[in-house]
Design a protein around this motif. Sequence first.
Motif, PDB file in Angstrom:
ATOM      1  N   ARG A 153      36.785  -1.025  14.609  1.00 20.32           N
ATOM      2  CA  ARG A 153      37.371  -2.373  14.571  1.00 20.32           C
ATOM      3  C   ARG A 153      37.931  -2.690  13.187  1.00 20.32           C
ATOM      4  N   ARG A 154      37.215  -2.321  12.153  1.00 21.21           N
ATOM      5  CA  ARG A 154      37.715  -2.574  10.792  1.00 21.21           C
ATOM      6  C   ARG A 154      38.992  -1.775  10.518  1.00 21.21           C
ATOM      7  N   ALA A 155      39.045  -0.532  11.015  1.00 19.98           N
ATOM      8  CA  ALA A 155      40.237   0.291  10.815  1.00 19.98           C
ATOM      9  C   ALA A 155      41.448  -0.304  11.532  1.00 19.98           C
ATOM     10  N   VAL A 156      41.253  -0.793  12.746  1.00 23.20           N
ATOM     11  CA  VAL A 156      42.349  -1.439  13.479  1.00 23.20           C
ATOM     12  C   VAL A 156      42.800  -2.696  12.748  1.00 23.20           C
ATOM     13  N   HIS A 157      41.821  -3.446  12.235  1.00 26.33           N
ATOM     14  CA  HIS A 157      42.124  -4.656  11.465  1.00 26.33           C
ATOM     15  C   HIS A 157      43.027  -4.306  10.278  1.00 26.33           C
ATOM     16  N   ARG A 158      42.684  -3.261   9.530  1.00 22.49           N
ATOM     17  CA  ARG A 158      43.488  -2.858   8.375  1.00 22.49           C
ATOM     18  C   ARG A 158      44.892  -2.433   8.807  1.00 22.49           C
ATOM     19  N   ALA A 159      44.993  -1.718   9.923  1.00 19.69           N
ATOM     20  CA  ALA A 159      46.298  -1.285  10.419  1.00 19.69           C
ATOM     21  C   ALA A 159      47.164  -2.480  10.798  1.00 19.69           C
ATOM     22  N   ALA A 160      46.567  -3.447  11.470  1.00 18.36           N
ATOM     23  CA  ALA A 160      47.316  -4.643  11.862  1.00 18.36           C
ATOM     24  C   ALA A 160      47.816  -5.401  10.640  1.00 18.36           C
ATOM     25  N   GLU A 161      46.957  -5.560   9.645  1.00 18.40           N
ATOM     26  CA  GLU A 161      47.371  -6.283   8.442  1.00 18.40           C
ATOM     27  C   GLU A 161      48.431  -5.521   7.645  1.00 18.40           C
ATOM     28  N   ALA A 162      48.438  -4.194   7.769  1.00 19.63           N
ATOM     29  CA  ALA A 162      49.454  -3.391   7.078  1.00 19.63           C
ATOM     30  C   ALA A 162      50.815  -3.501   7.749  1.00 19.63           C
ATOM     31  N   GLY A 163      50.848  -4.002   8.997  1.00 19.82           N
ATOM     32  CA  GLY A 163      52.110  -4.184   9.695  1.00 19.82           C
ATOM     33  C   GLY A 163      52.381  -3.210  10.810  1.00 19.82           C
ATOM     34  N   ALA A 164      51.359  -2.493  11.287  1.00 19.81           N
ATOM     35  CA  ALA A 164      51.561  -1.541  12.381  1.00 19.81           C
ATOM     36  C   ALA A 164      52.050  -2.264  13.631  1.00 19.81           C
ATOM     37  N   ASP A 165      52.900  -1.564  14.407  1.00 18.85           N
ATOM     38  CA  ASP A 165      53.412  -2.109  15.665  1.00 18.85           C
ATOM     39  C   ASP A 165      52.536  -1.727  16.855  1.00 18.85           C
ATOM     40  N   PHE A 166      51.768  -0.651  16.723  1.00 18.30           N
ATOM     41  CA  PHE A 166      50.835  -0.252  17.773  1.00 18.30           C
ATOM     42  C   PHE A 166      49.774   0.645  17.156  1.00 18.30           C
ATOM     43  N   ILE A 167      48.711   0.894  17.922  1.00 21.60           N
ATOM     44  CA  ILE A 167      47.611   1.757  17.486  1.00 21.60           C
ATOM     45  C   ILE A 167      47.593   3.012  18.342  1.00 21.60           C
ATOM     46  N   LYS A 168      47.469   4.157  17.675  1.00 21.02           N
ATOM     47  CA  LYS A 168      47.407   5.453  18.371  1.00 21.02           C
ATOM     48  C   LYS A 168      46.050   6.100  18.086  1.00 21.02           C
ATOM     49  N   ALA A 169      45.418   6.609  19.138  1.00 23.78           N
ATOM     50  CA  ALA A 169      44.156   7.328  18.989  1.00 23.78           C
ATOM     51  C   ALA A 169      44.169   8.532  19.922  1.00 23.78           C
ATOM     52  N   ALA A 170      43.196   9.402  19.758  1.00 18.25           N
ATOM     53  CA  ALA A 170      43.083  10.600  20.593  1.00 18.25           C
ATOM     54  C   ALA A 170      41.739  10.590  21.309  1.00 18.25           C
ATOM     55  N   ALA A 171      41.784  10.866  22.614  1.00 21.69           N
ATOM     56  CA  ALA A 171      40.552  10.984  23.397  1.00 21.69           C
ATOM     57  C   ALA A 171      40.202  12.429  23.715  1.00 21.69           C
ATOM     58  N   THR A 172      41.152  13.338  23.456  1.00 18.98           N
ATOM     59  CA  THR A 172      40.895  14.767  23.638  1.00 18.98           C
ATOM     60  C   THR A 172      41.556  15.519  22.487  1.00 18.98           C
ATOM     61  N   GLY A 173      41.398  16.841  22.490  1.00 18.81           N
ATOM     62  CA  GLY A 173      42.007  17.656  21.464  1.00 18.81           C
ATOM     63  C   GLY A 173      43.474  17.930  21.739  1.00 18.81           C
ATOM     64  N   SER A 174      44.066  18.754  20.869  1.00 21.68           N
ATOM     65  CA  SER A 174      45.454  19.180  21.032  1.00 21.68           C
ATOM     66  C   SER A 174      45.464  20.484  21.818  1.00 21.68           C
ATOM     67  N   PHE A 175      46.598  21.195  21.810  1.00 27.30           N
ATOM     68  CA  PHE A 175      46.678  22.441  22.567  1.00 27.30           C
ATOM     69  C   PHE A 175      45.870  23.567  21.946  1.00 27.30           C
ATOM     70  N   THR A 176      45.322  23.354  20.764  1.00 28.86           N
ATOM     71  CA  THR A 176      44.385  24.352  20.231  1.00 28.86           C
ATOM     72  C   THR A 176      43.047  24.274  20.956  1.00 28.86           C
ATOM     73  N   ASP A 177      42.739  23.089  21.529  1.00 31.79           N
ATOM     74  CA  ASP A 177      41.507  22.914  22.301  1.00 31.79           C
ATOM     75  C   ASP A 177      41.635  21.626  23.110  1.00 31.79           C
ATOM     76  N   VAL A 178      42.353  21.684  24.228  1.00 32.97           N
ATOM     77  CA  VAL A 178      42.666  20.465  24.985  1.00 32.97           C
ATOM     78  C   VAL A 178      41.430  19.811  25.588  1.00 32.97           C
ATOM     79  N   ARG A 179      40.348  20.559  25.720  1.00 33.77           N
ATOM     80  CA  ARG A 179      39.154  19.998  26.358  1.00 33.77           C
ATOM     81  C   ARG A 179      38.145  19.454  25.343  1.00 33.77           C
ATOM     82  N   HIS A 180      38.512  19.480  24.087  1.00 41.21           N
ATOM     83  CA  HIS A 180      37.650  18.921  23.048  1.00 41.21           C
ATOM     84  C   HIS A 180      37.529  17.406  23.237  1.00 41.21           C
ATOM     85  N   ARG A 181      36.310  16.877  23.145  1.00 37.77           N
ATOM     86  CA  ARG A 181      36.087  15.439  23.323  1.00 37.77           C
ATOM     87  C   ARG A 181      36.033  14.760  21.955  1.00 37.77           C
ATOM     88  N   THR A 182      36.660  13.605  21.867  1.00 38.09           N
ATOM     89  CA  THR A 182      36.646  12.863  20.602  1.00 38.09           C
ATOM     90  C   THR A 182      35.921  11.535  20.813  1.00 38.09           C
TER      91      THR A 182
END
Length: 393
Positions: A149-178
């Motif tokens: 929540r604090r990180a999103v707060h900082r992003a919003a105050e910096a002027g971000a237009d949206f928030i991006k996060a990852a729930a899995t890995g990339s193609f190096t390990d697509v089944r990795h859980r985050t």
Amino acid sequence: MSRGMTSYLLQVGRLIDGTGRAEIADASILIEQGRIRYAGPRREAPPAGDAVVMDAEEMTALPGLIDGHNGLTGEMSSVSALKGYLEHGVTTVATFLGNAAGRAPAIPLREAIRRGELPGCASLVVGYIVNGSNAFQRGETADGPWEIRRAVHRAAEAGADFIKAAATGSFTDVRHRTYTREELEALADEAHSWGLPVVIHAHTQPGLDRSIEAGADLIVHGCFADPAAIDRMARRGATYMPTLRVTSARNVSGFSDEPSVYASMSEAQPAHRAAVRRAIRNGVGIALGSHGPGLKSVWPHSGETTAFELAELVRCGLSPLQAISAGTLQTARAFRLDGRLGSLSPGKQADVLCIRGNPLQRIELLREQERVALVFRHGRLEYVGGTFRGRLQ
């Protein structure tokens, strides 16, 4: 916008307004003070006053395309890429690397374009990454609901237009859980309290279901999305941005020197397209994102990736008219920008693309940059190509 801005009256052979409604033949578009005053049948057009009249009878006019998923930063290489996008008729580009670790932030670049200091560039929509310490992309690193929540707060105050996060890995390990479900819920709730859309990278379960149930606005990639995830998107009203270009044969060929990534992408190719076909059949909202600009060795011209993605969506079951709506109004809506972008509707920002030919008959026309004749952004004529270049000289 300056009161001294040029007004334009475009006389076009056909108009596709981005809403999904049928094309209008023999149409006019009146641009005043950077906005659409009129777009419709020529016989009903209001007086044009002192507007510059442009005869584009052989052209199709449509809203400037919006590419909702790109890896651009605030560095000078992004300026060149944004010029390439605009020359392909892409007037708005969303980047998810606005605060990428070790890279120049993208917000100053967004603001320079808004101030008119960088003509000939597509507009930039900037996303900030908030990811866990075990995730593959680095922006704001945050673990646990309150740190997130604090990180999103900082992003919003910096002027971000949206928030991006990852729930899995990339193609190096697509089944990795985050992130856990609890962490994703905190991220989405905090972002929404600031009025920011939430974009979640997810390839597999359980990351897909966690993201959808947490309230993600956009699910990106979903290369191994199972029927349960697609059905859940339909029920929850989440929008799917599949980035099919990533698993296209052309793109996969560029990773032949990375055997594990190449194998994972190749495995995803049929599954990815099956997921998109099911999503279309189930009425899931589809938005356009190409994950560009792409490897230079494979995609030498930035901007081509957007039209390639449109053609991929048509191959998966959208009609050309639906694909154009996905790449304009539907993507604008996903980022909560549809009040001013995405369709040729009176009062909206005049982002207009005119191309030779009819993309409803062959969507691949949009991939042919030499067909791009006129591109307006914010009502300013930013690019003139082909035969029109000679007419205006």
